[in-house]
Every structure is written in structure tokens, then in C-alpha cells.
Design a protein around this motif. Structure first.
Motif, PDB file in Angstrom:
ATOM      1  N   LEU A 230      31.658  14.861  -0.183  1.00 40.50           N
ATOM      2  CA  LEU A 230      30.689  15.592  -0.994  1.00 40.50           C
ATOM      3  C   LEU A 230      29.329  14.942  -0.811  1.00 40.50           C
ATOM      4  N   GLN A 231      28.364  15.735  -0.383  1.00 43.37           N
ATOM      5  CA  GLN A 231      27.007  15.231  -0.189  1.00 43.37           C
ATOM      6  C   GLN A 231      26.112  15.771  -1.301  1.00 43.37           C
ATOM      7  N   LEU A 232      25.396  14.873  -1.948  1.00 46.35           N
ATOM      8  CA  LEU A 232      24.592  15.255  -3.111  1.00 46.35           C
ATOM      9  C   LEU A 232      23.116  14.960  -2.870  1.00 46.35           C
ATOM     10  N   GLU A 233      22.311  15.964  -3.186  1.00 45.79           N
ATOM     11  CA  GLU A 233      20.856  15.826  -3.139  1.00 45.79           C
ATOM     12  C   GLU A 233      20.261  16.607  -4.304  1.00 45.79           C
ATOM     13  N   HIS A 234      19.329  16.017  -5.004  1.00 41.95           N
ATOM     14  CA  HIS A 234      18.643  16.715  -6.102  1.00 41.95           C
ATOM     15  C   HIS A 234      17.427  15.899  -6.527  1.00 41.95           C
ATOM     16  N   PRO A 235      16.273  16.527  -6.695  1.00 40.13           N
ATOM     17  CA  PRO A 235      15.053  15.760  -6.990  1.00 40.13           C
ATOM     18  C   PRO A 235      14.954  15.248  -8.424  1.00 40.13           C
ATOM     19  N   HIS A 236      15.709  15.871  -9.374  1.00 40.09           N
ATOM     20  CA  HIS A 236      15.504  15.526 -10.782  1.00 40.09           C
ATOM     21  C   HIS A 236      16.714  14.876 -11.444  1.00 40.09           C
ATOM     22  N   LEU A 237      17.863  14.837 -10.797  1.00 35.91           N
ATOM     23  CA  LEU A 237      19.075  14.325 -11.424  1.00 35.91           C
ATOM     24  C   LEU A 237      18.903  12.863 -11.823  1.00 35.91           C
ATOM     25  N   VAL A 238      19.175  12.577 -13.112  1.00 38.12           N
ATOM     26  CA  VAL A 238      18.998  11.231 -13.663  1.00 38.12           C
ATOM     27  C   VAL A 238      20.345  10.543 -13.872  1.00 38.12           C
ATOM     28  N   GLU A 239      21.368  11.321 -14.251  1.00 33.44           N
ATOM     29  CA  GLU A 239      22.664  10.735 -14.574  1.00 33.44           C
ATOM     30  C   GLU A 239      23.771  11.550 -13.925  1.00 33.44           C
ATOM     31  N   LEU A 240      24.721  10.855 -13.289  1.00 35.15           N
ATOM     32  CA  LEU A 240      25.839  11.493 -12.590  1.00 35.15           C
ATOM     33  C   LEU A 240      27.132  10.817 -13.013  1.00 35.15           C
ATOM     34  N   ASP A 241      28.128  11.642 -13.399  1.00 32.87           N
ATOM     35  CA  ASP A 241      29.423  11.132 -13.860  1.00 32.87           C
ATOM     36  C   ASP A 241      30.518  11.891 -13.114  1.00 32.87           C
ATOM     37  N   ILE A 242      31.264  11.193 -12.262  1.00 34.31           N
ATOM     38  CA  ILE A 242      32.341  11.809 -11.480  1.00 34.31           C
ATOM     39  C   ILE A 242      33.631  11.049 -11.767  1.00 34.31           C
ATOM     40  N   SER A 243      34.686  11.789 -12.130  1.00 31.17           N
ATOM     41  CA  SER A 243      35.966  11.131 -12.404  1.00 31.17           C
ATOM     42  C   SER A 243      37.120  11.927 -11.811  1.00 31.17           C
ATOM     43  N   THR A 244      38.119  11.216 -11.320  1.00 25.74           N
ATOM     44  CA  THR A 244      39.367  11.778 -10.811  1.00 25.74           C
ATOM     45  C   THR A 244      39.112  12.886  -9.799  1.00 25.74           C
ATOM     46  N   ALA A 245      38.414  12.563  -8.745  1.00 22.92           N
ATOM     47  CA  ALA A 245      38.143  13.528  -7.678  1.00 22.92           C
ATOM     48  C   ALA A 245      39.004  13.186  -6.462  1.00 22.92           C
ATOM     49  N   ASN A 246      39.430  14.210  -5.714  1.00 22.88           N
ATOM     50  CA  ASN A 246      40.271  13.978  -4.532  1.00 22.88           C
ATOM     51  C   ASN A 246      39.411  13.798  -3.283  1.00 22.88           C
ATOM     52  N   LEU A 247      38.391  12.971  -3.400  1.00 22.05           N
ATOM     53  CA  LEU A 247      37.413  12.852  -2.328  1.00 22.05           C
ATOM     54  C   LEU A 247      37.549  11.517  -1.611  1.00 22.05           C
ATOM     55  N   ASP A 248      37.336  11.537  -0.295  1.00 20.24           N
ATOM     56  CA  ASP A 248      37.297  10.294   0.465  1.00 20.24           C
ATOM     57  C   ASP A 248      35.946   9.611   0.330  1.00 20.24           C
ATOM     58  N   LEU A 249      34.908  10.420   0.138  1.00 22.45           N
ATOM     59  CA  LEU A 249      33.570   9.837   0.095  1.00 22.45           C
ATOM     60  C   LEU A 249      32.604  10.765  -0.628  1.00 22.45           C
ATOM     61  N   VAL A 250      31.808  10.198  -1.521  1.00 21.71           N
ATOM     62  CA  VAL A 250      30.690  10.910  -2.135  1.00 21.71           C
ATOM     63  C   VAL A 250      29.414  10.258  -1.611  1.00 21.71           C
ATOM     64  N   GLU A 251      28.643  11.044  -0.878  1.00 24.29           N
ATOM     65  CA  GLU A 251      27.410  10.526  -0.289  1.00 24.29           C
ATOM     66  C   GLU A 251      26.218  10.903  -1.166  1.00 24.29           C
ATOM     67  N   SER A 254      20.182  11.854  -1.324  1.00 24.02           N
ATOM     68  CA  SER A 254      18.810  11.804  -1.831  1.00 24.02           C
ATOM     69  C   SER A 254      18.800  12.189  -3.309  1.00 24.02           C
ATOM     70  N   LEU A 255      18.814  11.184  -4.156  1.00 27.68           N
ATOM     71  CA  LEU A 255      18.721  11.375  -5.604  1.00 27.68           C
ATOM     72  C   LEU A 255      17.641  10.418  -6.107  1.00 27.68           C
ATOM     73  N   PRO A 256      16.372  10.752  -5.859  1.00 26.54           N
ATOM     74  CA  PRO A 256      15.279   9.799  -6.106  1.00 26.54           C
ATOM     75  C   PRO A 256      15.068   9.433  -7.561  1.00 26.54           C
ATOM     76  N   ASN A 257      15.620  10.232  -8.509  1.00 26.36           N
ATOM     77  CA  ASN A 257      15.452   9.920  -9.930  1.00 26.36           C
ATOM     78  C   ASN A 257      16.739   9.445 -10.597  1.00 26.36           C
ATOM     79  N   LEU A 258      17.803   9.262  -9.814  1.00 20.16           N
ATOM     80  CA  LEU A 258      19.079   8.847 -10.391  1.00 20.16           C
ATOM     81  C   LEU A 258      18.975   7.429 -10.957  1.00 20.16           C
ATOM     82  N   LYS A 259      19.328   7.281 -12.264  1.00 21.69           N
ATOM     83  CA  LYS A 259      19.268   5.975 -12.926  1.00 21.69           C
ATOM     84  C   LYS A 259      20.639   5.474 -13.355  1.00 21.69           C
TER      85      LYS A 259
END
Length: 498
Positions: A230-251, A254-259
């Protein structure tokens, strides 16, 4: 005499009635702005019901600026509730949320700015459609004032009971709702999704459409087996919460505002995250159960691209430790700004001295908290099942300090242990911390956690009783035992908390 007693009884009733009226009158005589401040702390349907109790407050239901419309306000309270099917109850509650959303948004005073809107509802198409259309109209009217718009979208079944077909069905429902209400999604600032199985492009498309998105939570959201990235890009995203995903990799490309980032329970053997452009990321929480196929994480490599972490939380869920202790030379470059450290659910039977490597590698650390706890409700105890499912044996983590002799830490002021027991594992560890951290102001020691869910354990599970000191005499003896021979350490900084 009877009449006199009766009169006294009547006078008492009258006084109680007048006192009740006095309480009500105090509330209703408050100014409108104070009443609105109180009402907006409630779920909005409950606030509306409160307004309807008095002619004095009935007009306030149209003046609310912060709206929180949740399923929980529509739990049925009637005889036969437990005889009603779960599906029927969910349909009834969801319809009530849909109707409440439409009515509250349409009939409120449109001259009053709408500032916050949060709606919790089940993923049922026609109700979703009605909610989405009502929210889109509100966004069009109050586009300049709406600071926060949130969708919390639930599914009928919990993740534990969802089959692959259930997840796919949920995913199709969500994408149908999304396609019909893109204008509503475009204005969201917060979005919670759960129990979905989606196509490769679905999550990136949703994120790209939600142009104002600042918070995203994905719980048990899967991608079809052909793609496990899963590739994630977003200019305004501040908070990201991912749980129990069947993913090998979360890339995180570009999340310049992620804190803030929370990532829980991954199945892939290797590190589950790749950090790209995340220059503001300062808070990181990782939770996982170490299975045989999981590689141990070296934080110096895992966090090599992010050097501004101030708050780090690692949860081991009472199983094997999945981080590798490293020397300060390797780890300090990524932990040089760390100020708050939480190490949660360390297994009780293992040594905790290894956690000191964080202290040696994080010179700016101010607060450190460890929780030692075997959460037996969640632990698989059957040896055969543990072997078949791939659980690891819990073994002590070998570690030797690589800090120079006479190492001192000058910024740690607060140190907390949950699950303290008066044995050498804890006492020697606390002595080491007190000797190194010369400016410690507070050491708080708590007993093991006790939850209601743990009260009815299988009798086969033998839990050693806690030896936590219960009286002042025992506590004072431990203070002396811990600080004996430590010239610079004061026993007065040690507090036994309850």
C-alpha cells in the motif's frame, strides 16, 4: 395527630418538589452561551432530547455548532430487547442515525456556523446514501466554517467473525457508497474504516478524494491477495492508524504533514513500514505479537529516515520481544530527540534489564514507562496450539551495556513501572536506573494491571499471586533496599501508587 403528621409529610413532599424545581430553574436560567457549551459536550441526539424538556431551552436545539451523531444514542431500551435479532437492532439504530442526521442538519438555524460534525453509522447502503447527501448539503452551506467532519463507518460483524466473503461484501458496499457520495468524502477531515477487503487502487483513490483529510484509521482493512503493498501520499494527513492489515509493506511515500503514526499487528516477516517523505513524524506506536517467522527489528535501520521521533510506544502483547538491543553509536542518531518512551506488555517471566539500552541511546529522554504484564485473557496457553500457530518461546533477551563506565543520563526526570514485584529482576533494574539518571524526580511503582475480563480465567492457568507491598512498613523497607549504597539516590523519589 394523624392530620398533623400528614401535614408534615405533605410539607416535606412540597419542599422536595420545590428543591427539584430550584435545581431545574438554575439550569434553565443559565445564559444561552453557557447552556450551548454544556449541550455540545453531549451526543447531539441526547442534547436535542434535553432541549425538548423545557420551553426555555427548546430553541437551542437549532443553534448547536458542534454535532456528534452516533449509533450509541439510539440503543433501544424496551422489553424484549434481547429477543430481537442483532440485524434488526442494527437496522433500527442505523435508520435512526440517518433520520437524525437529516433532520438536525436541515432544521438547524443556517445562520449559525456549523463547525464540527461527527457521524457514527453502520455500512448499510441506503442509510449511508441519505447520510452522505445530507452531509454534502451541509458542507456546501458551511464550507468556510466547518473545521472538522468525521465519518466512523462500522460493519455489522466484528473482525473476528468476518469471513473473506464478508470483507469483500463490505468493501463493495463502501466503494458503492464512496462512488455515490464523493462530494461528502471530499470534505472529510477524519475517516475511520474497518473490516474491508478492497482492490489495489481503492484506498489510494479514497485518500486522494478526501482532500481535507487529517486523520485516517484503517482497522482490518485488506487488499486482494495479488497485491500486498500500500502506497500512501497526502499533503494534509496528520495522523495515521493502521491495525491488523494483511500487507507486506506500507510505503509512506509522501506525507509531509504526518506527525503521529500507529501501526499494530503485522503478518509479514520483515519490517512492515517504509518511510519516505515524513519530515514531521514525531510520535510512533508499534504493537505486535512476535511469531516464528518475524524478523527481529533493528530500530537503527528501521527508523534511519526519521530522526525527529519524540514519543515512542512499543507494545509486545505479553509475548517475545521483537526489537534488538543496539549500542548507542548505532541508535543515538535516530533516538537523539526522543523524550517519552512507553514499553508496554512485557512478559512477566523475562528479565527487563535489556530496556536500559534505550536510556543509553536517547540523551533527551525525559519520561520512561514500562508495563510488565501477562494478559492471560489474550495469551494462547495450549502448547500444541502455540506450536501450530507459530508462537515463539519467551526467553530472556541477552544484553550487555555498551555505554562507557560511569554512564550518566541528565534529562530523565520521571520513571514509571506498572506490574512491579519485589524481586531482583525489578529491584536491580530500578537501582541501575537511579544510578544512571542523576536528575530523577519521580519513580512511580504500580501493582499488576487487573481487568474485569481476567476474573474468570481457565482454572488450568496458574497465575502467581502478586507480592506488591501493601503497607507503609513493606514499602519503606523496599525504598531502603533499592537505594542502599547509592550515594546520590534519594528514597523519597520512590512512590508506591495504587
Amino acid at each position: 395527630m394523624k392530620n398533623k403528621k400528614g401535614s408534615r409529610r405533605n410539607r416535606n413532599k412540597s419542599a422536595a418538589h420545590n428543591n427539584h424545581l430550584l435545581v431545574v430553574d438554575r439550569f434553565t436560567k443559565l445564559p444561552d452561551d453557557v447552556l450551548l457549551n454544556i449541550l455540545e459536550r453531549l451526543n447531539t441526539p441526547d442534547a436535542v432530547r434535553t432541549c425538548l424538556l423545557s420551553k426555555r431551552t427548546i430553541h437551542l436545539r437549532h443553534l448547536l455548532s458542534n454535532l456528534n451523531i452516533s449509533l450509541h444514542s439510539f440503543l433501544p431500551h424496551y422489553y424484549g430487547y434481547y429477543a430481537t435479532s442483532k440485524d434488526a437492532i442494527q437496522i433500527q439504530m442505523n435508520a435512526a442515525v440517518s433520520d437524525a442526521t437529516d433532520n438536525i442538519l436541515n432544521f438547524r438555524n443556517q445562520e449559525i456556523p456549523l463547525r464540527q460534525l461527527s457521524i457514527t453509522f453502520y455500512l448499510k447502503y441506503y442509510d449511508c446514501l441519505a447520510i452522505g447527501k445530507a452531509v454534502a448539503r451541509a458542507m456546501a452551506t458551511h464550507s468556510h466554517n466547518l473545521d472538522s467532519v468525521e465519518f466512523i463507518i462500522l460493519t455489522g460483524k466484528r473482525a473476528l467473525y468476518c469471513s473473506i466473503d464478508d470483507l469483500r461484501h463490505n468493501g463493495k458496499l463502501l466503494m458503492t457508497f464512496f462512488g455515490a457520495c464523493t462530494d461528502a468524502f471530499a470534505g472529510l477531515t477524519r475517516l475511520h474504516l474497518r473490516n474491508l477487503r478492497l482492490a489495489e487502487a481503492d484506498i489510494p483513490n479514497i485518500i486522494a478524494t478526501c482532500k481535507r483529510l487529517e486523520y485516517l484509521k484503517l482497522s482490518a482493512c485488506q487488499i486482494e491477495d495479488s497485491v500486498l503493498q500500500l502506497q500512501l501520499e497526502h499533503p494534509h494527513l496528520v495522523e495515521l492508524d493502521i491495525s491488523t492489515a494483511n500487507l507486506d509493506l506500507v510505503e509512506l511515500n509522501s506525507l509531509p504533514n504526518l506527525k503521529r503514526l500507529v501501526f499494530s499487528v503485522w503478518v509479514c516477516p520483515q519490517e512492515p513500514l517504509s518511510f519516505g517523505n515524513v519530515p514531521l513524524l514525531s510520535s510512533l506506536s508499534l504493537t505486535n505479537v512476535a511469531m516464528r517467522w518475524h524478523k527481529v527489528i533493528r530500530l537503527s535501520q528501521f527508523l534511519a529516515n526519521i530522526t525527529f521521533i519524540k514519543d515512542l510506544h512499543l507494545n509486545f502483547l505479553s509475548e517475545k520481544i521483537w526489537v534488538h538491543p543496539e549500542c548507542p553509536e548505532l541508535l543515538t542518531p535516530v533516538l537523539q530527540n526522543l523524550q517519552v518512551l512507553n514499553l508496554d506488555e512485557l512478559p512477566e517471566e523475562c528479565d527487563i534489564a535489556w530496556t536500559s539500552f534505550f536510556l543509553e541511546a536517547a540523551p533527551s529522554l525525559k519520561e520512561m514507562c514500562i508495563t510488565v504484564w501477562d494478559h492471560w485473557c489474550e495469551i494462547e496457553t495450549d502448547k500444541v496450539e502455540r506450536e501450530e500457530q507459530g508462537y515463539c518461546d519467551k526467553t530472556n533477551l541477552e544484553w550487555r551495556s555498551s555505554a562507557r563506565d560511569g554512564f550518566r543520563h541528565y534529562n530523565l526526570t520521571k520513571f514509571t513501572i506498572y506490574g512491579f514485584q519485589p524481586n531482583e529482576n525489578f529491584l536491580g533494574y530500578i537501582r541501575h536506573i537511579m544510578e544512571a539518571a542523576v536528575n530523577l524526580e519521580d519513580i512511580s511503582l504500580y501493582d499488576r494491571k487487573a481487568l474485569e475480563c481476567c476474573e474468570d480465567l481457565d482454572p488450568k492457568i496458574k497465575v502467581a499471586p502478586s507480592r506488591y507491598p501493601q503497607n507503609i512498613v513493606e514499602q519503606e523497607l523496599l525504598r531502603k533496599q533499592i537505594t542502599e549504597g547509592l550515594v546520590m539516590a534519594s528514597p523519597h523519589v520512590i512512590h508506591f501508587r495504587h
